[in-house]
Design a protein around this motif. Structure first.
Motif, PDB file in Angstrom:
ATOM      1  N   ALA A 113       0.788  -1.239   0.000  1.00 20.05           N
ATOM      2  CA  ALA A 113       0.000   0.000   0.000  1.00 20.05           C
ATOM      3  C   ALA A 113       0.817   1.285   0.000  1.00 20.05           C
ATOM      4  O   ALA A 113       0.273   2.359  -0.267  1.00 20.05           O
ATOM      5  CB  ALA A 113      -0.932   0.008   1.216  1.00 20.05           C
ATOM      6  N   ALA A 114       2.116   1.207   0.280  1.00 25.00           N
ATOM      7  CA  ALA A 114       2.934   2.415   0.383  1.00 25.00           C
ATOM      8  C   ALA A 114       3.174   3.058  -0.982  1.00 25.00           C
ATOM      9  O   ALA A 114       3.145   2.390  -2.020  1.00 25.00           O
ATOM     10  CB  ALA A 114       4.272   2.074   1.037  1.00 25.00           C
ATOM     11  N   ASP A 115       3.394   4.394  -0.961  1.00 23.29           N
ATOM     12  CA  ASP A 115       3.691   5.101  -2.204  1.00 23.29           C
ATOM     13  C   ASP A 115       5.158   4.917  -2.579  1.00 23.29           C
ATOM     14  O   ASP A 115       5.889   4.167  -1.928  1.00 23.29           O
ATOM     15  CB  ASP A 115       3.333   6.591  -2.076  1.00 23.29           C
ATOM     16  N   GLU A 116       5.610   5.636  -3.610  1.00 24.38           N
ATOM     17  CA  GLU A 116       6.979   5.449  -4.099  1.00 24.38           C
ATOM     18  C   GLU A 116       8.043   5.861  -3.073  1.00 24.38           C
ATOM     19  O   GLU A 116       9.191   5.430  -3.146  1.00 24.38           O
ATOM     20  CB  GLU A 116       7.192   6.239  -5.398  1.00 24.38           C
ATOM     21  N   ARG A 117       7.659   6.675  -2.079  1.00 20.86           N
ATOM     22  CA  ARG A 117       8.601   7.099  -1.040  1.00 20.86           C
ATOM     23  C   ARG A 117       8.532   6.186   0.189  1.00 20.86           C
ATOM     24  O   ARG A 117       9.234   6.393   1.174  1.00 20.86           O
ATOM     25  CB  ARG A 117       8.323   8.542  -0.616  1.00 20.86           C
ATOM     26  N   PHE A 201      -1.305   3.515  13.421  1.00 21.53           N
ATOM     27  CA  PHE A 201      -1.709   4.809  12.870  1.00 21.53           C
ATOM     28  C   PHE A 201      -0.956   5.937  13.575  1.00 21.53           C
ATOM     29  O   PHE A 201      -0.370   6.809  12.927  1.00 21.53           O
ATOM     30  CB  PHE A 201      -3.220   5.023  13.038  1.00 21.53           C
ATOM     31  N   VAL A 202      -0.975   5.911  14.914  1.00 22.03           N
ATOM     32  CA  VAL A 202      -0.281   6.948  15.685  1.00 22.03           C
ATOM     33  C   VAL A 202       1.222   6.887  15.429  1.00 22.03           C
ATOM     34  O   VAL A 202       1.872   7.914  15.208  1.00 22.03           O
ATOM     35  CB  VAL A 202      -0.572   6.798  17.197  1.00 22.03           C
ATOM     36  N   MET A 203       1.784   5.680  15.458  1.00 25.49           N
ATOM     37  CA  MET A 203       3.228   5.522  15.281  1.00 25.49           C
ATOM     38  C   MET A 203       3.676   5.992  13.903  1.00 25.49           C
ATOM     39  O   MET A 203       4.657   6.746  13.783  1.00 25.49           O
ATOM     40  CB  MET A 203       3.590   4.043  15.475  1.00 25.49           C
ATOM     41  N   GLU A 204       3.001   5.550  12.864  1.00 25.23           N
ATOM     42  CA  GLU A 204       3.379   5.938  11.506  1.00 25.23           C
ATOM     43  C   GLU A 204       3.171   7.430  11.285  1.00 25.23           C
ATOM     44  O   GLU A 204       3.954   8.087  10.593  1.00 25.23           O
ATOM     45  CB  GLU A 204       2.565   5.138  10.487  1.00 25.23           C
ATOM     46  N   THR A 205       2.121   7.990  11.889  1.00 27.25           N
ATOM     47  CA  THR A 205       1.839   9.421  11.756  1.00 27.25           C
ATOM     48  C   THR A 205       2.925  10.250  12.434  1.00 27.25           C
ATOM     49  O   THR A 205       3.412  11.243  11.876  1.00 27.25           O
ATOM     50  CB  THR A 205       0.473   9.773  12.367  1.00 27.25           C
ATOM     51  N   LEU A 206       3.311   9.845  13.651  1.00 27.53           N
ATOM     52  CA  LEU A 206       4.353  10.568  14.379  1.00 27.53           C
ATOM     53  C   LEU A 206       5.707  10.466  13.665  1.00 27.53           C
ATOM     54  O   LEU A 206       6.453  11.447  13.582  1.00 27.53           O
ATOM     55  CB  LEU A 206       4.473  10.028  15.808  1.00 27.53           C
ATOM     56  N   LYS A 207       6.013   9.277  13.153  1.00 31.46           N
ATOM     57  CA  LYS A 207       7.278   9.111  12.428  1.00 31.46           C
ATOM     58  C   LYS A 207       7.293   9.959  11.160  1.00 31.46           C
ATOM     59  O   LYS A 207       8.304  10.602  10.833  1.00 31.46           O
ATOM     60  CB  LYS A 207       7.479   7.631  12.053  1.00 31.46           C
ATOM     61  N   TRP A 209       5.592  12.668  10.610  1.00 32.62           N
ATOM     62  CA  TRP A 209       5.672  14.080  11.017  1.00 32.62           C
ATOM     63  C   TRP A 209       7.109  14.444  11.396  1.00 32.62           C
ATOM     64  O   TRP A 209       7.621  15.497  10.986  1.00 32.62           O
ATOM     65  CB  TRP A 209       4.742  14.323  12.196  1.00 32.62           C
ATOM     66  N   TYR A 210       7.764  13.584  12.148  1.00 40.12           N
ATOM     67  CA  TYR A 210       9.134  13.848  12.606  1.00 40.12           C
ATOM     68  C   TYR A 210      10.106  13.883  11.430  1.00 40.12           C
ATOM     69  O   TYR A 210      11.020  14.717  11.379  1.00 40.12           O
ATOM     70  CB  TYR A 210       9.547  12.759  13.602  1.00 40.12           C
ATOM     71  N   ARG A 211       9.928  12.968  10.487  1.00 39.28           N
ATOM     72  CA  ARG A 211      10.837  12.871   9.337  1.00 39.28           C
ATOM     73  C   ARG A 211      10.472  13.834   8.217  1.00 39.28           C
ATOM     74  O   ARG A 211      11.199  13.948   7.240  1.00 39.28           O
ATOM     75  CB  ARG A 211      10.805  11.446   8.784  1.00 39.28           C
ATOM     76  N   GLU A 212       9.296  14.457   8.346  1.00 40.43           N
ATOM     77  CA  GLU A 212       8.807  15.366   7.309  1.00 40.43           C
ATOM     78  C   GLU A 212       8.680  14.642   5.965  1.00 40.43           C
ATOM     79  O   GLU A 212       8.979  15.198   4.908  1.00 40.43           O
ATOM     80  CB  GLU A 212       9.727  16.582   7.185  1.00 40.43           C
ATOM     81  N   GLY A 213       8.241  13.381   6.059  1.00 39.25           N
ATOM     82  CA  GLY A 213       8.010  12.595   4.849  1.00 39.25           C
ATOM     83  C   GLY A 213       9.237  11.921   4.274  1.00 39.25           C
ATOM     84  O   GLY A 213       9.136  11.173   3.294  1.00 39.25           O
ATOM     85  N   ASP A 214      10.410  12.140   4.868  1.00 39.80           N
ATOM     86  CA  ASP A 214      11.660  11.552   4.369  1.00 39.80           C
ATOM     87  C   ASP A 214      12.007  10.307   5.184  1.00 39.80           C
ATOM     88  O   ASP A 214      12.499  10.396   6.305  1.00 39.80           O
ATOM     89  CB  ASP A 214      12.786  12.582   4.482  1.00 39.80           C
TER      90      ASP A 214
END
Length: 312
Positions: A113-117, A201-207, A209-214
Motif C-alpha cells: 500500500a505504500a507510495d513510491e517514497r 496509525f499513531v506511530m506511523e503518523t508521528l514518524k 511528522w518527525y521525518r517530514e516525509g523523508d
C-alpha cells in the motif's frame, strides 16, 4: 514469462523465492517481530499479571485486592517475587508468534500500500494496522490469552489444578474441546484489531511528522520509545472496555456468559459503567512501557541488520 516479477534485461535471473515468495521486509518483520516479542514480554509481564488479577477480581463479589499496589504486595507475600511471573511461560509460547504475525502482516500490507517514497496515507495506516491486529488475534492471541487468563485465575485458587503449561492446556481441551482455547475470539479480534489500528496509525503518523516525509531520516531510540508510549496510551483509552470483556470471557467463569454481548450487558447491569475501566491504571503503565519498548527493540534490530548487510 507469464507471471511473477518480470526480469530486467541483462540483470541476474531472479530465484523462485524472489519471484513468488514474501518480500524481504515481510520475512524480516516475521523473524524480528518474534525476537522482539520474546524480549518485551520478559520485561513487562508483572504489570500484565497485576492487570489480569484486578480484572478477575469482580466488583460484585467481595474484593480481594484494594488496588494495583495491594495486588503486588499480596502476591509477593504469598508467593514471593517470582509470583509476579506466574503464567510467564504461557505468554512466552504465544508472544513470539503473536509479534511475528503482527509485524510480518503489517510489513506485507505496507509493502503493498505504500507510495513510491515508502509512506502510507492516513487511511492505509489504519487499515494496515487493523490487518496486523486481526492476523495476530486469530492465529496467536486468542488461544494464548485464553490459556494465560485461565492459568492466572487458577493460580489464585486455594488449590490450583494446573501443574504446568502442557498439563493445563490438556485439561482445558479435555473439558471444553479445542473451542475451549478460542473463547472470546470475537472480543479478541475487536481488541487486537482496534489496538493495532490505533497504535500503527499513531506511530506511523508521528514518524512521518518527525521525518517530514523523508523515510531516510533517522529517529533516535528515545524518541521512538516516546512515540510508542503515546501510541500505547491512545490504544488503552480507545479499547479498555473491550479488553475487560475479553478477559471475563476467557476466565474460568466464562460459562456464566452466553456470549461476548451477554458478558458486556451483565457487566453493565451488575457492576456499572466504570467496571469497564477496571484495571486501566496497571494496563496503561504496562501498555505504554510495552509499546515503547517493542518499537525501540524492533527498530534497533532492523537498523543493526541493515548495517550488517550493507557491509557484506
Amino acid at each position: 514469462m507469464s507471471g511473477g516479477i518480470q526480469p530486467v534485461p541483462g540483470a541476474k535471473p531472479l530465484s523462485m523465492w524472489q519471484q513468488y515468495g514474501p518480500s524481504e521486509k515481510t520475512v524480516r518483520g516475521i523473524v524480528i517481530g518474534g525476537i522482539t516479542g520474546g524480549i518485551e514480554i520478559c520485561i513487562t509481564f508483572p504489570t500484565e499479571y497485576v492487570k489480569t488479577q484486578l480484572q478477575l477480581d469482580e466488583r460484585s463479589a467481595t474484593p480481594k485486592f484494594k488496588g494495583p499496589l495491594d495486588c503486588v504486595k499480596q502476591t509477593v507475600k504469598g508467593h514471593g517475587f517470582f509470583g509476579l511471573y506466574r503464567g510467564l511461560s504461557v505468554l512466552l509460547y504465544g508472544s513470539i508468534p503473536k509479534s511475528s504475525f503482527r509485524f510480518g502482516t503489517f510489513e506485507y500490507l505496507k509493502s503493498q500500500a505504500a507510495d513510491e517514497r515508502g509512506n502510507l496515507t492516513p487511511v492505509m495506516r489504519l487499515l494496515c494496522g487493523l490487518g496486523a491486529g486481526l492476523s495476530e488475534a486469530v492465529f496467536a492471541v486468542t488461544p494464548m490469552e485464553t490459556v494465560k487468563v485461565k492459568f492466572i485465575h487458577d493460580q489464585g485458587l486455594a488449590q490450583p489444578k494446573y501443574k504446568g503449561f502442557v498439563h493445563g492446556v490438556g485439561c482445558i481441551v479435555k473439558a471444553e474441546g479445542l473451542g475451549g482455547i478460542y473463547k472470546g475470539v470475537t472480543a479478541t479480534m475487536a481488541k487486537q484489531g482496534s489496538n493495532q489500528a490505533i497504535r500503527f496509525f499513531v506511530m506511523e503518523t508521528l514518524k512521518d511528522w518527525y521525518r517530514e516525509g523523508d523515510n531516510t531520516k533517522p529517529i533516535s531510540k528515545p524518541i521512538v520509545g516516546l512515540m510508542g508510549a503515546v501510541a500505547g496510551a491512545a490504544s488503552v483509552y480507545g479499547n479498555t472496555p473491550i479488553d475487560v470483556v475479553k478477559t471475563r470471557m476467557q476466565g474460568l467463569e466464562a460459562k456464566k456468559y452466553k456470549n461476548t454481548v451477554d458478558c458486556a450487558v451483565q457487566i453493565w447491569k451488575k457492576e456499572g459503567f466504570f467496571a469497564f475501566y477496571k484495571g486501566t491504571v496497571p494496563r496503561l503503565s504496562r501498555v505504554c512501557l510495552d509499546v515503547g519498548i517493542t518499537f525501540m527493540i524492533y527498530d534497533s534490530i532492523i537498523e543493526f541488520l541493515d548495517r550488517y548487510w550493507k557491509k557484506q
